[in-house]
Design an enzyme around this catalytic site. Structure first.
Site, PDB file in Angstrom:
ATOM      1  N   LYS A  21       0.840  -1.213   0.000  1.00 38.45           N
ATOM      2  CA  LYS A  21       0.000   0.000   0.000  1.00 38.45           C
ATOM      3  C   LYS A  21       0.871   1.257   0.000  1.00 38.45           C
ATOM      4  O   LYS A  21       0.669   2.168  -0.796  1.00 38.45           O
ATOM      5  CB  LYS A  21      -0.942   0.000   1.221  1.00 38.45           C
ATOM      6  CG  LYS A  21      -1.843  -1.229   1.293  1.00 38.45           C
ATOM      7  CD  LYS A  21      -2.806  -1.185   2.461  1.00 38.45           C
ATOM      8  CE  LYS A  21      -2.138  -1.257   3.835  1.00 38.45           C
ATOM      9  NZ  LYS A  21      -1.410  -2.529   4.101  1.00 38.45           N
TER      10      LYS A  21
ATOM     11  N   ARG B 292     -10.035   0.409   8.279  1.00 39.82           N
ATOM     12  CA  ARG B 292      -9.522  -0.920   8.579  1.00 39.82           C
ATOM     13  C   ARG B 292     -10.561  -1.824   9.219  1.00 39.82           C
ATOM     14  O   ARG B 292     -10.246  -2.942   9.592  1.00 39.82           O
ATOM     15  CB  ARG B 292      -8.369  -0.748   9.564  1.00 39.82           C
ATOM     16  CG  ARG B 292      -7.072  -1.358   9.103  1.00 39.82           C
ATOM     17  CD  ARG B 292      -6.090  -1.000  10.176  1.00 39.82           C
ATOM     18  NE  ARG B 292      -4.846  -1.659  10.063  1.00 39.82           N
ATOM     19  CZ  ARG B 292      -3.803  -1.170   9.405  1.00 39.82           C
ATOM     20  NH1 ARG B 292      -3.875  -0.060   8.737  1.00 39.82           N
ATOM     21  NH2 ARG B 292      -2.668  -1.834   9.428  1.00 39.82           N
TER      22      ARG B 292
ATOM     23  N   ARG C  96      11.798  -5.637   4.933  1.00 39.48           N
ATOM     24  CA  ARG C  96      11.466  -4.226   4.683  1.00 39.48           C
ATOM     25  C   ARG C  96      12.336  -3.251   5.485  1.00 39.48           C
ATOM     26  O   ARG C  96      12.603  -3.458   6.670  1.00 39.48           O
ATOM     27  CB  ARG C  96      10.001  -3.980   5.044  1.00 39.48           C
ATOM     28  CG  ARG C  96       9.665  -2.493   5.017  1.00 39.48           C
ATOM     29  CD  ARG C  96       8.215  -2.230   4.990  1.00 39.48           C
ATOM     30  NE  ARG C  96       7.547  -2.603   6.219  1.00 39.48           N
ATOM     31  CZ  ARG C  96       6.260  -2.409   6.419  1.00 39.48           C
ATOM     32  NH1 ARG C  96       5.516  -1.887   5.473  1.00 39.48           N
ATOM     33  NH2 ARG C  96       5.707  -2.771   7.557  1.00 39.48           N
TER      34      ARG C  96
ATOM     35  N   ARG D 125      10.897  -1.532  11.105  1.00 33.62           N
ATOM     36  CA  ARG D 125       9.824  -1.262  12.062  1.00 33.62           C
ATOM     37  C   ARG D 125       9.786  -2.325  13.150  1.00 33.62           C
ATOM     38  O   ARG D 125       9.931  -3.506  12.876  1.00 33.62           O
ATOM     39  CB  ARG D 125       8.477  -1.230  11.319  1.00 33.62           C
ATOM     40  CG  ARG D 125       8.036   0.181  11.014  1.00 33.62           C
ATOM     41  CD  ARG D 125       6.896   0.247  10.052  1.00 33.62           C
ATOM     42  NE  ARG D 125       5.726  -0.529  10.428  1.00 33.62           N
ATOM     43  CZ  ARG D 125       4.622  -0.560   9.697  1.00 33.62           C
ATOM     44  NH1 ARG D 125       4.530   0.138   8.586  1.00 33.62           N
ATOM     45  NH2 ARG D 125       3.586  -1.278  10.085  1.00 33.62           N
TER      46      ARG D 125
ATOM     47  N   ARG E 189      -0.704  -9.209  13.297  1.00 32.68           N
ATOM     48  CA  ARG E 189      -1.257  -8.213  12.357  1.00 32.68           C
ATOM     49  C   ARG E 189      -2.032  -8.892  11.230  1.00 32.68           C
ATOM     50  O   ARG E 189      -3.075  -8.402  10.817  1.00 32.68           O
ATOM     51  CB  ARG E 189      -0.119  -7.354  11.771  1.00 32.68           C
ATOM     52  CG  ARG E 189       0.418  -6.330  12.763  1.00 32.68           C
ATOM     53  CD  ARG E 189       1.790  -5.812  12.354  1.00 32.68           C
ATOM     54  NE  ARG E 189       1.798  -5.114  11.095  1.00 32.68           N
ATOM     55  CZ  ARG E 189       2.893  -4.956  10.339  1.00 32.68           C
ATOM     56  NH1 ARG E 189       4.060  -5.444  10.751  1.00 32.68           N
ATOM     57  NH2 ARG E 189       2.828  -4.309   9.215  1.00 32.68           N
TER      58      ARG E 189
END
Ligand code: AP5
Ligand code: ZN
Length: 216
Positions: free
Chosen positions: A13, A88, A127, A160, A171
């Protein structure tokens, strides 16, 4: 034009928002970035969000909805925005529809980026993100030109805290239970564009732009 980017953690996203913002000249409104920014500034909102984010849980609706609607009421969002990470759950989606309707506006399209669960985990574990402009990179798929530095702004790259395997699992669970029902919600509203999220980020980006009628 108001566009929602819908998809699981790691679907791309944030990556695609960067392309859409450039091509469509719209503002990027990312709820996760707003929380991380508040946390960086040590505000009450940031501290409240932290306890949920580090567990991979959703921050309560009353906090989240107010924060995002406030951001959307800024003058730079007057003619549209790319929404990333919000809504969400159904409650957030209904609150957003209501707030836009009060200004005779509406969501135009919802781009649902579909990616397999194995690939999501692979992407999140590699990431790296820019501390200054939030641009995401991937250690092997899309590394920065100079290791540790953002190509766009020279900012420092970091991983992160919620990208560790246990939190990613949580998540993903929250995504399937609370966010995935929005696929149905926006299909019924005739707004959903389902996009294959496999292939490099550039290829996914052109797919999305052509689906939105902006391809060339
Ligand atoms: P948030 O910051 O919104 O995180 P998320 O939804 O989990 O999404 P991510 O940022 O992890 O993934 P992404 O889809 O943007 O992927 P990216 O482009 O980076 O939320 C964090 C937390 O904040 C939540 O857990 C919650 O606590 C709270 N929160 C936020 N919004 C909330 C809300 N509305 N309500 C309540 N709580 C909320 O890409 C991932 C990686 O893959 C990168 O390395 C990238 O380089 C790579 N990649 C991207 N595209 C491709 C491709 N096509 N091929 C190969 N690699 C790719
Ligand atoms: Zn940067």
């Amino acid at each position: 034009m108001y566009i929602i980017l819908l998809g699981a953690p790691g679907a791309g996203k944030g990556t695609q928002a960067d392309t859409l913002v450039r091509e469509l000249k719209l503002v990027h409104v990312a709820s996760g970035d707003l929380f991380r920014q508040a946390l960086g500034q040590g505000t009450e909102l940031g501290l409240k969000a932290k306890s949920y984010m580090e567990k991979g849980m959703l921050v309560p609706d009353e906090v989240t909805i107010q924060m995002v609607l406030e951001r959307l009421s800024s003058p730079d969002c007057e003619s549209g925005a790319i929404l990333d990470g919000f809504p969400r759950n159904l409650n957030q989606a209904e609150a957003l529809d209501k707030a836009l309707a009060e200004q005779a506006k509406a969501i135009d399209k919802v781009v649902y980026i579909k990616v397999s669960e194995d690939e999501l985990v692979r992407r999140l574990s590699g990431r790296w993100i820019c501390r200054d402009c939030q641009m995401p990179y991937h250690a092997t798929d899309s590394p920065p030109r100079v290791w540790g530095k953002c190509d766009k702004c020279g900012g420092e790259l970091y991983q992160r805290a919620d990208d560790i395997p246990e939190t990613v699992k949580e998540r993903l669970g929250v995504y399937f239970a609370e966010t995935a029902p929005l696929i149905d919600y926006y299909t019924r509203a005739g707004k959903l564009l389902e996009m294959e999220g496999k292939g490099g980020a550039a290829r996914v980006g052109s797919r999305i732009l052509s689906a939105l009628g902006e391809g060339r």
